[in-house]
Design an enzyme around this catalytic site. Structure first.
Site, short mmCIF file in Angstrom:
data_model
loop_
_atom_site.label_atom_id
_atom_site.label_comp_id
_atom_site.label_asym_id
_atom_site.label_seq_id
_atom_site.Cartn_x
_atom_site.Cartn_y
_atom_site.Cartn_z
CG HIS A 1 -1.89 -1.07 1.32
ND1 HIS A 1 -1.77 -2.12 2.22
CD2 HIS A 1 -3.03 -1.31 0.63
CE1 HIS A 1 -2.80 -2.93 2.07
NE2 HIS A 1 -3.57 -2.47 1.11
CB SER B 1 -1.78 -10.46 1.12
OG SER B 1 -3.12 -10.64 1.52
#
Ligand code: PAF
Length: 274
Positions: free
Chosen positions: A33, A182
């Site tokens: 991210h 993840s």
């Protein structure tokens, strides 16, 4: 970084923004991210992110309730990555009444791979992303390639609905042993975490074989599925497809190999462009 809980507050803050880059998330942020936010900075004056765990994209037996919520740590990372505005609505703000209008992706995309394993998932994703796009009105929006099919669904939605937004796909960030980062990796036990990079190794082996000229795609897929099974995984699919539309591979088109498999109770997905 300003945190906005309401649509109204975010809209007011963005009223005079000239060029907005937007990277939506469901929180529990990791280096993948952060890399989206850093790339967003190169594309815009104002970087906007969102954190919203979108119930619409989770199936009834999926992990909506246990999806990790780590708001304070997420804010620190977004702030450090140069995000100017974070939109973090609660469900009552984004869905004040049950959502009754939906964006349904084309059947050809919704009925394959993740769409086949997770009925309704992409409808939930497309609907919330369209709604977030209407709220933020970005010029550019960034999504990770780890969710390869999601990126394709969003690109097609934007094109077919003539949304004036440039969609940028960002490379998957991996741990040093190859495991794609993840939020769901946090569910893995230490033993499972040690086993998890096998998924990437299988994809890398297929990519190498195809680059070396192998065209017996289904034999490669079947072998990878049985190899994962022998190692204790429950694979949903290993599939060599065309990058462009995720339809059946042919020898002339750029290809991607995608996989989804459960390790214990954790479902992992990954892919590699060939
Ligand atoms: O990729 C995600 O985190 C989510 O699917 C998204 C795009 C934020 C929509 O909820």
């Amino acid at each position: 970084m300003q945190v906005h809980r309401s649509i109204q507050s975010l809209r007011a803050a963005l009223k005079n923004a000239r060029r907005i880059a937007f990277a939506p998330t469901m929180g529990n942020l990791h280096a993948g991210h952060v890399s989206l936010m850093e790339q967003a900075r190169h594309h815009s004056e104002t970087v906007v992110s969102s954190i919203f765990v979108n119930r619409l994209q989770f199936g009834p037996n999926e992990d909506f309730d246990k999806y990790p919520r780590t708001f304070e740590a997420d804010c620190a990372q977004l702030d450090a990555a140069g995000v100017a505005h974070l939109f973090a609505p609660d469900e009552a703000e984004l869905y004040p009444a049950p959502q009754q209008y939906f964006i349904s992706p084309a059947q050809a995309q919704d009925s394959i791979l993740e769409g086949a394993c997770r009925p309704g998932h992409f409808r939930g994703v497309a609907t919330v992303v369209a709604k977030l796009f209407n709220i933020v009105q970005p010029h550019v929006a960034l999504f990770g390639k780890k969710d390869y099919q999601q990126l394709m669904v969003i690109r097609n939605m934007v094109r077919e609905l003539a949304m004036p937004i440039e969609i940028i796909g960002c490379e998957t960030i991996r741990a040093s042993d190859g495991l794609a980062l993840s939020s769901r990796n946090g569910y893995l036990s230490p033993d499972e975490r040690a086993e998890a990079p096998r998924l990437h190794r299988q994809l890398a082996a297929i990519a190498e074989a195809v680059r070396a000229g192998r065209q017996d795609f289904s034999a490669l897929e079947v072998a990878a599925v049985s190899h994962l099974r022998e190692a204790g995984w429950a694979p949903d699919y290993v599939a060599i497809r065309r990058q462009q539309d995720l339809q059946a591979a042919d020898a002339r088109s750029p290809l991607v190999v995608l996989a989804a498999a459960r390790l214990g109770t954790t479902r992992l997905i990954d892919n590699l462009e060939i």
